[in-house]
Scaffold this active site. Structure first.
Site, mmCIF file in Angstrom:
data_model
loop_
_atom_site.group_PDB
_atom_site.id
_atom_site.type_symbol
_atom_site.label_atom_id
_atom_site.label_comp_id
_atom_site.label_asym_id
_atom_site.label_seq_id
_atom_site.Cartn_x
_atom_site.Cartn_y
_atom_site.Cartn_z
ATOM 1 N N LYS A 13 0.991 -1.138 -0.357
ATOM 2 C CA LYS A 13 -0.178 -0.338 -0.005
ATOM 3 C C LYS A 13 0.810 1.333 -0.097
ATOM 4 O O LYS A 13 0.462 1.777 -0.820
ATOM 5 C CB LYS A 13 -0.618 -0.248 1.414
ATOM 6 C CG LYS A 13 -1.905 -1.180 1.251
ATOM 7 C CD LYS A 13 -2.280 -0.952 2.966
ATOM 8 C CE LYS A 13 -1.780 -1.307 3.550
ATOM 9 N NZ LYS A 13 -1.165 -2.598 4.161
ATOM 10 N N ARG A 127 11.569 -5.220 4.594
ATOM 11 C CA ARG A 127 11.010 -3.888 4.935
ATOM 12 C C ARG A 127 12.402 -2.732 5.983
ATOM 13 O O ARG A 127 13.102 -3.632 6.856
ATOM 14 C CB ARG A 127 10.059 -3.703 5.267
ATOM 15 C CG ARG A 127 9.774 -2.014 4.711
ATOM 16 C CD ARG A 127 7.840 -1.935 5.080
ATOM 17 N NE ARG A 127 7.403 -2.665 6.387
ATOM 18 C CZ ARG A 127 5.669 -2.773 6.406
ATOM 19 N NH1 ARG A 127 5.169 -2.132 5.925
ATOM 20 N NH2 ARG A 127 5.940 -2.549 7.300
ATOM 21 N N ARG A 171 -0.510 -9.707 13.109
ATOM 22 C CA ARG A 171 -1.461 -8.114 12.467
ATOM 23 C C ARG A 171 -2.089 -9.292 10.693
ATOM 24 O O ARG A 171 -3.325 -8.505 10.629
ATOM 25 C CB ARG A 171 0.008 -7.857 11.485
ATOM 26 C CG ARG A 171 -0.070 -6.514 12.791
ATOM 27 C CD ARG A 171 1.530 -5.685 11.989
ATOM 28 N NE ARG A 171 1.810 -5.111 10.437
ATOM 29 C CZ ARG A 171 3.010 -5.009 10.161
ATOM 30 N NH1 ARG A 171 4.136 -5.804 10.349
ATOM 31 N NH2 ARG A 171 3.002 -4.280 9.084
#
Ligand code: AP5
Ligand code: MG
Ligand code: ZN
Length: 217
Positions: A13, A127, A171
């Site tokens: 996103k 990440r 998550r």
């Protein structure tokens, strides 16, 4: 044009939003980024949000809705905005509809970035994020030109605290239970475009761009 980017943690996103705001000249509202900078500054909002975020849980609706409402009232949102990470519960989606409805507006398009679960784990654990400007990299898939240095602003890159394997799993569960129902919510309004997120970053970008250009035409 008000666009919602919907998808699980690690779907891309933020990566796509970065490109889309430039392409379409839209304001960018990422509740995760807003909350992380509040935590960093130690503000009352940050103190409230910190524990939830560290555990991979959602911050309560009342808190997040207030942030977005305030942000949407800024003049830079008049020409439209990209919402990344909001709404994330059906309650948040209802509030958003009500707030926008008051000024005769509404969500124009929901881009659902769909990615396989094992790929999500690999993306999140690799990440790296810029401390200064929140630009996003990946140690293998999207490395910066210089190790641990942001291409865009020269800032230092770090690993998000919630990108540890155990928090990532939490998550993903939270997404399935609390956020995935939004796919049906917006589908019933005919607003959802599903994008195959298991592709290269640039290919996903061109797919999203094509979907949004169709709306604009
Ligand atoms: P938030 O910051 O929104 O996190 P998230 O939804 O878990 O999503 P991510 O930011 O982890 O993933 P992304 O889809 O942006 O992927 P990215 O582009 O970085 O929220 C964090 C926390 O804040 C929540 O857990 C919650 O506590 C709280 N919160 C936020 N909003 C809230 C709300 N509305 N209500 C309640 N609580 C809220 O990409 C991931 C990695 O993959 C990167 O390394 C990237 O380089 C790489 N990558 C991207 N695309 C590709 C590709 N196509 N191929 C290969 N690698 C790729
Ligand atoms: Mg993000
Ligand atoms: Zn940077």
């Amino acid at each position: 044009m008000l666009i919602v980017l919907l998808g699980p943690p690690g779907a891309g996103k933020g990566t796509q939003a970065e490109r889309l705001v430039k392409e379409f000249q839209l304001a960018y509202i990422a509740t995760g980024d807003i909350l992380r900078s509040a935590v960093k500054s130690g503000s009352p909002l940050g103190q409230q949000a910190k524990g939830y975020m560290e555990q991979g849980q959602l911050v309560p609706d009342e808190i997040v809705v207030g942030i977005v409402q305030e942000r949407l009232a800024h003049p830079d949102c008049a020409g439209g905005a990209i919402l990344d990470g909001f709404p994330r519960t059906v309650v948040q989606a209802h509030v958003l509809d009500n707030v926008l409805g008051e000024s005769g507006k509404g969500v124009n398009r929901v881009i659902h970035i769909d990615v396989d679960e094992e790929e999500l784990v690999a993306r999140l654990t690799g990440r790296r994020v810029c401390r200064e400007c929140a630009a996003t990299y990946h140690i293998k898939n999207n490395p910066p030109r210089v190790r641990n240095v942001c291409d865009r602003c020269g800032g230092e890159l770090y690993q998000r605290e919630d990108d540890s394997i155990s928090t990532v799993q939490e998550r993903l569960e939270v997404y399935k239970k609390q956020t995935a129902p939004l796919i049906d919510y917006y589908s019933s309004k005919g607003l959802v475009t599903v994008i195959n997120g298991n592709q290269e970053i640039e290919k996903i970008f061109s797919d999203i761009k094509a979907a949004l250009e169709k709306d604009r035409a």
